[in-house]
Scaffold this active site. Structure first.
Site, PDB file in Angstrom:
ATOM      1  N   ASP A 201       0.863  -1.183   0.000  1.00 55.06           N
ATOM      2  CA  ASP A 201       0.000   0.000   0.000  1.00 55.06           C
ATOM      3  C   ASP A 201       0.895   1.226   0.000  1.00 55.06           C
ATOM      4  O   ASP A 201       2.121   1.113  -0.083  1.00 55.06           O
ATOM      5  CB  ASP A 201      -0.946  -0.011   1.200  1.00 55.06           C
ATOM      6  CG  ASP A 201      -2.312   0.585   0.856  1.00 55.06           C
ATOM      7  OD1 ASP A 201      -2.352   1.747   0.400  1.00 55.06           O
ATOM      8  OD2 ASP A 201      -3.329  -0.106   1.026  1.00 55.06           O
ATOM      9  N   HIS A 295      -3.026   3.056  -4.842  1.00 56.61           N
ATOM     10  CA  HIS A 295      -2.434   2.622  -3.566  1.00 56.61           C
ATOM     11  C   HIS A 295      -0.962   2.256  -3.767  1.00 56.61           C
ATOM     12  O   HIS A 295      -0.468   1.282  -3.208  1.00 56.61           O
ATOM     13  CB  HIS A 295      -3.205   1.432  -2.989  1.00 56.61           C
ATOM     14  CG  HIS A 295      -4.514   1.815  -2.371  1.00 56.61           C
ATOM     15  ND1 HIS A 295      -4.683   2.020  -1.019  1.00 56.61           N
ATOM     16  CD2 HIS A 295      -5.730   2.040  -2.936  1.00 56.61           C
ATOM     17  CE1 HIS A 295      -5.936   2.356  -0.771  1.00 56.61           C
ATOM     18  NE2 HIS A 295      -6.593   2.386  -1.924  1.00 56.61           N
ATOM     19  N   GLU A 362     -10.153   2.565  -5.230  1.00 57.97           N
ATOM     20  CA  GLU A 362      -9.826   3.965  -4.936  1.00 57.97           C
ATOM     21  C   GLU A 362      -8.765   4.550  -5.867  1.00 57.97           C
ATOM     22  O   GLU A 362      -7.877   5.285  -5.437  1.00 57.97           O
ATOM     23  CB  GLU A 362      -9.389   4.097  -3.471  1.00 57.97           C
ATOM     24  CG  GLU A 362     -10.484   3.705  -2.494  1.00 57.97           C
ATOM     25  CD  GLU A 362     -10.062   3.798  -1.043  1.00 57.97           C
ATOM     26  OE1 GLU A 362     -10.940   3.993  -0.184  1.00 57.97           O
ATOM     27  OE2 GLU A 362      -8.856   3.650  -0.753  1.00 57.97           O
TER      28      GLU A 362
END
Length: 564
Positions: A201, A295, A362
């Site tokens: 991440d 990410h 995202e």
């Protein structure tokens, strides 16, 4: 109809398996096993079985040794009693682990019988026997003793869902091998069978990739973490305005204040192999997650040429929250795809799991929209917008992963722009994505944030820092993974469900335990037990015994649960 007939046959055979007559018990006197079995009954015999220093654990075949060793290790650690394995069948004072049941209609079914002469765990698979030993562990006393009295019972059991998952984020905060193994043991004790390992991440890359050493030399380390809840102490005055084509940060020279403490770490490939083998002995499949196309700040800090701003100085993230206010996406170039294929090749060779989680969530479209090179690539590939680009990205990776004989899993954003042909969807933004995927005949794992994010607080006023949302125990227990709007055919695509434990505010093993227990018990019952068997007051009653077992094992949990 066949399954109902098989259950009738199974229940008919119980009396023979138990070596005596049995009484069906009401909820008020149910046996304290979590998750609640399909059938669990006390025998009429007054005497149970006593485990002592001379008790042997018989294994019918080598395939059952893992179950025997797990049980023996548990006894040794918690009661200081050393038992031995035997391959010679005994008549008395024996715990027998066998696999010869004829009830094949139920995957990983086990029968557990206890009488004064011994204990028998009979499963239709090695995993079934292992699950039977976990139920046996819950019949043991919750205080240390040199002899262990086990009540005379019969248990007939099998899981409701094939996918019973738990997740651990080791990017926001890194946890060592011993902690990960203990986490896996907790899964095993609750009959969970998949461990989703969130390895990469913004905040740290945690897996050694030999071809790209800077991933761990640079990407595994950050220079600080914000203090307290996002935006962090001292950052309250920084404002972010996310516009269609840019992000405005005020003041423009804002510097995020952190604790300034360097944090990081990673797992070598040898350590990962060790953890995989450890999990396999507990019949747990580890699914690694390698995040893309977003990410990715930790990757870009190590290899900035893979970003849409290759001349930018990227840094491993030191703050939490939605990261779309920072450029964190891969540039969709041949260099990027070559890099990802190299990385995934090493990951897939390392992990035997048939599944690979590739994130997909995202991914802010701002950064692709503001990149001339990306826009040129989209035009060349007839991609109408950035959602179509996301779909192109995921489908290209899926094609590569499929070529290696594996299947991708992605967060429900992989639906955007069109779902990859063979992908499994993990539905976290509520159930909408999971419902849509099931209706398209795709496997679905339900993990809605409001129901199954264990980084959320258990109480309105928590004992320590947590994400600022509430997820009480009863909400977890009452969650039903199969949405009402799916018809029976569509419901078959709901593979199961999963808890997610994000570690922004979890910095040590004791906090992991605090956030897990007893919500893990609630989820295990949702995923294992027949829906008709669920009963929250009865679950609360059985939890009283489980809390005593936590104390025996030294597990951290909120003592507020003992007040009711």
């Amino acid at each position: 109809m066949m399954k109902k007939f098989a259950l009738i046959t199974l229940l008919t055979a119980i009396t023979y398996f138990a070596h005596g007559q049995m009484n069906v018990l009401s909820n008020k006197t149910s046996i304290d096993i979590i998750p609640r079995p399909v059938v669990a009954q006390y025998n009429d015999q007054k005497n149970g079985f006593v485990i002592n220093a001379n008790t042997l654990v018989y294994v019918q075949s080598d395939s059952l040794t893992n179950s025997a060793q797990f049980f023996i290790d548990y006894i040794q650690k918690n009661y200081n009693l050393a038992l031995k394995i035997t391959t010679s069948k005994q008549v008395k004072n024996t715990i027998s682990l066998i696999s010869q049941t004829t009830f094949q209609n139920f995957k990983d079914n086990y029968n557990l019988g206890v009488n004064e002469n011994g204990i028998t765990v009979n499963g239709n698979s090695a995993a079934g026997v292992f699950y039977g030993t976990q139920s046996l562990i819950q019949l043991l006393p919750t205080i240390k003793s040199s002899t262990l009295k086990v009540p005379a019972v019969t248990v007939i059991d099998y899981p409701r869902f094939d996918y019973r998952g738990m997740h651990l984020d080791v990017s926001r905060h890194f946890f060592d091998v011993a902690t990960v193994k203990k986490y896996i043991d907790y899964l095993a004790l609750h009959k969970m069978n998949y461990f989703h390992w969130h390895l990469t991440d913004h905040h740290g890359w945690r897996v050694e990739i030999k071809k790209y050493p800077k991933l761990t030399e640079i990407g595994a380390w950050r220079d600080g973490s914000i203090i307290g809840l996002w935006p962090g102490k001292g950052n309250e005055g920084i404002k972010y305005q996310v516009l269609p084509n840019e992000v405005k940060i005020t003041p423009t020279d804002a510097v995020i204040k952190t604790d300034g403490i360097r944090h990081g770490g990673f797992y070598t490939q040898e350590e990962i192999k060790d953890i995989i083998a450890y999990a396999a002995k507990r019949y747990i499949t580890i699914i690694p997650e390698i995040e893309m196309p977003a990410h990715s700040m930790a990757v870009l800090a190590a290899y900035p040429e893979l970003g849409t701003e290759p001349n930018k100085k990227y840094e491993v993230a030191q703050t939490w929250g939605m990261m779309n206010k920072y450029n964190n996406v891969f540039a969709p170039t041949e260099k990027t795809f070559s890099f990802l294929e190299d990385v995934l090749t090493e990951v897939m060779e390392l992990f035997p799991s048939p599944y690979l989680h590739i994130g997909g969530d995202e991914a802010s479209k701002i950064w692709w929209r503001s990149s001339p090179a990306t826009q040129k690539m989209m035009k060349a590939n007839n991609l109408k917008d950035e959602s179509a680009l996301q779909s192109y990205f995921i489908q290209r990776i899926e094609k590569f992963v499929n070529s290696k004989g594996k299947t991708i899993i992605g967060w429900d954003e992989i639906l955007d722009g069109g779902l990859a042909p063979n992908a499994i969807v993990m539905s976290w933004r509520g159930e909408k994505g999971g419902i849509a995927a099931a209706k398209e005949s795709h496997k679905v794992i339900m993990t809605p944030e409001t129901m199954l994010y264990f980084n959320h607080a258990q109480f309105a006023k928590e004992d320590s820092l947590t994400a600022a949302k509430l997820l009480p125990l009863e909400t977890v227990y009452n969650y039903e993974p199969i949405p009402a709007e799916l018809n029976p055919t569509q419901s078959q695509y709901v593979w199961g469900a999963q808890e997610n434990l994000w570690s922004e505010y979890i910095t040590n093993p004791a906090k992991i335990e605090y956030m897990l227990f007893p919500r893990l018990d609630a989820l295990s019952e949702t995923l294992w037990s027949p829906k008709a068997n669920k009963n929250y007051p009865d679950f609360q009653k059985r939890l009283k015994t489980q809390f005593k077992r936590y104390d025996l094992m030294g597990i951290t949990y909120s003592k507020r649960y003992l007040e009711n």
